[in-house]
Design a protein around this motif. Structure first.
Motif, short mmCIF file in Angstrom:
data_model
loop_
_atom_site.label_atom_id
_atom_site.label_comp_id
_atom_site.label_asym_id
_atom_site.label_seq_id
_atom_site.Cartn_x
_atom_site.Cartn_y
_atom_site.Cartn_z
N PRO A 49 -30.64 -16.34 50.98
CA PRO A 49 -30.44 -16.94 49.66
C PRO A 49 -31.09 -18.31 49.50
N HIS A 50 -31.08 -19.12 50.54
CA HIS A 50 -31.70 -20.45 50.44
C HIS A 50 -33.22 -20.34 50.30
N ARG A 51 -33.81 -19.43 51.02
CA ARG A 51 -35.26 -19.23 50.90
C ARG A 51 -35.61 -18.68 49.53
N VAL A 52 -34.83 -17.72 49.06
CA VAL A 52 -35.07 -17.15 47.74
C VAL A 52 -34.94 -18.24 46.67
N ALA A 53 -33.95 -19.11 46.82
CA ALA A 53 -33.77 -20.20 45.86
C ALA A 53 -35.01 -21.09 45.81
N ARG A 54 -35.55 -21.42 46.98
CA ARG A 54 -36.76 -22.26 47.03
C ARG A 54 -37.96 -21.53 46.43
N GLU A 55 -38.12 -20.26 46.80
CA GLU A 55 -39.27 -19.50 46.31
C GLU A 55 -39.19 -19.25 44.81
N LEU A 56 -38.00 -18.96 44.31
CA LEU A 56 -37.84 -18.76 42.87
C LEU A 56 -38.16 -20.05 42.13
N ARG A 57 -37.63 -21.15 42.62
CA ARG A 57 -37.88 -22.44 41.97
C ARG A 57 -39.36 -22.77 41.99
N ALA A 58 -40.04 -22.54 43.11
CA ALA A 58 -41.47 -22.82 43.20
C ALA A 58 -42.27 -21.92 42.26
N ALA A 59 -41.94 -20.63 42.21
CA ALA A 59 -42.66 -19.71 41.32
C ALA A 59 -42.43 -20.07 39.86
N ALA A 60 -41.20 -20.40 39.51
CA ALA A 60 -40.89 -20.77 38.12
C ALA A 60 -41.56 -22.09 37.75
N ASP A 61 -41.53 -23.06 38.66
CA ASP A 61 -42.18 -24.36 38.38
C ASP A 61 -43.68 -24.20 38.20
N ALA A 62 -44.32 -23.40 39.06
CA ALA A 62 -45.76 -23.20 38.94
C ALA A 62 -46.11 -22.51 37.61
N LEU A 63 -45.32 -21.52 37.24
CA LEU A 63 -45.55 -20.84 35.97
C LEU A 63 -45.28 -21.79 34.80
N ALA A 64 -44.22 -22.57 34.87
CA ALA A 64 -43.91 -23.53 33.81
C ALA A 64 -45.03 -24.56 33.67
N ASP A 65 -45.56 -25.03 34.79
CA ASP A 65 -46.69 -25.97 34.73
C ASP A 65 -47.86 -25.36 33.98
N HIS A 66 -48.13 -24.09 34.24
CA HIS A 66 -49.25 -23.43 33.58
C HIS A 66 -48.97 -23.23 32.09
N LEU A 67 -47.75 -22.80 31.76
CA LEU A 67 -47.39 -22.61 30.35
C LEU A 67 -47.49 -23.93 29.58
N ALA A 68 -47.15 -25.03 30.22
CA ALA A 68 -47.19 -26.33 29.55
C ALA A 68 -48.61 -26.74 29.17
N LEU A 69 -49.61 -26.16 29.82
CA LEU A 69 -51.00 -26.51 29.54
C LEU A 69 -51.66 -25.63 28.48
N LEU A 70 -50.95 -24.60 28.01
CA LEU A 70 -51.56 -23.67 27.06
C LEU A 70 -51.75 -24.31 25.69
N SER A 71 -52.87 -23.98 25.09
CA SER A 71 -53.17 -24.46 23.74
C SER A 71 -52.57 -23.48 22.73
N PRO A 72 -52.48 -23.86 21.45
CA PRO A 72 -52.02 -22.90 20.45
C PRO A 72 -52.86 -21.63 20.43
N ALA A 73 -54.16 -21.75 20.63
CA ALA A 73 -55.02 -20.56 20.67
C ALA A 73 -54.67 -19.67 21.87
N ASP A 74 -54.31 -20.28 23.01
CA ASP A 74 -53.93 -19.50 24.19
C ASP A 74 -52.68 -18.67 23.91
N TRP A 75 -51.70 -19.25 23.21
CA TRP A 75 -50.45 -18.55 22.93
C TRP A 75 -50.68 -17.29 22.10
N SER A 76 -51.72 -17.29 21.28
CA SER A 76 -51.96 -16.13 20.42
C SER A 76 -52.97 -15.15 21.02
N ARG A 77 -53.44 -15.41 22.24
CA ARG A 77 -54.38 -14.48 22.90
C ARG A 77 -53.70 -13.16 23.20
N HIS A 78 -54.42 -12.07 23.00
CA HIS A 78 -53.91 -10.73 23.27
C HIS A 78 -54.30 -10.31 24.68
#
Length: 150
Positions: A88-117
């Motif tokens: 559980p402790h490893r999963v907690a770290r890995e989940l947090r790292a995966a979510a943080d990395a994805l959140a960092d990427h989402l934070a950089l998206l432009s309005p045009a990126d959000w509407s990409r298909h």
């Protein structure tokens, strides 16, 4: 694990990174709580959420036309095992790292990126925005034990 406080707000791309981080932090606290009741359902859901975050980064790269291997690196692979047998402790770290990395990427998206298909024919109606909204609903359901809005 207690339900996440409050209802889930309507999807807003600007709030997506913070919501993603909040869901992962909530799960991390629950997974590492020494007083949490014994049982594996949360662990298995957190493992699934971690893997969803990793897979979503690859799908996001495809949708944005980025090379997945270089633009969105995956965390080091771990040996295959049943979710119920993971630490559980490893999963907690890995989940947090995966979510943080994805959140960092989402934070950089432009309005045009959000509407990409998504360019794949079977995924034609999906945009980055609709896919991210579904991701957040899925993670809320997996990590907060709160029913999805109707």
């Amino acid at each position: 694990m207690r339900p996440f406080p409050g209802r889930h707000p309507p999807f807003d791309p600007a709030s997506a990174p913070a919501r993603l981080r909040r869901y992962a932090a909530h799960a991390q606290r629950a997974l590492t709580d020494p007083y949490a009741p014994a049982g594996r359902p949360l662990l298995e859901r957190a493992c699934h959420a971690r893997d969803i975050c990793l897979a979503f980064r690859a799908r996001l790269a495809i949708t944005l036309g980025l090379p997945p291997a270089t633009a969105l690196p995956r965390t080091p692979p771990h040996e295959p095992r049943a979710y119920r047998d993971e630490d559980p402790h490893r999963v907690a770290r890995e989940l947090r790292a995966a979510a943080d990395a994805l959140a960092d990427h989402l934070a950089l998206l432009s309005p045009a990126d959000w509407s990409r298909h998504d360019p794949r024919p079977a995924a034609a109606p999906f945009t980055v925005e609709t896919l991210t909204a579904q991701l957040l609903r899925t993670l809320a359901h997996l990590l907060t034990e709160e029913a999805l809005p109707a």
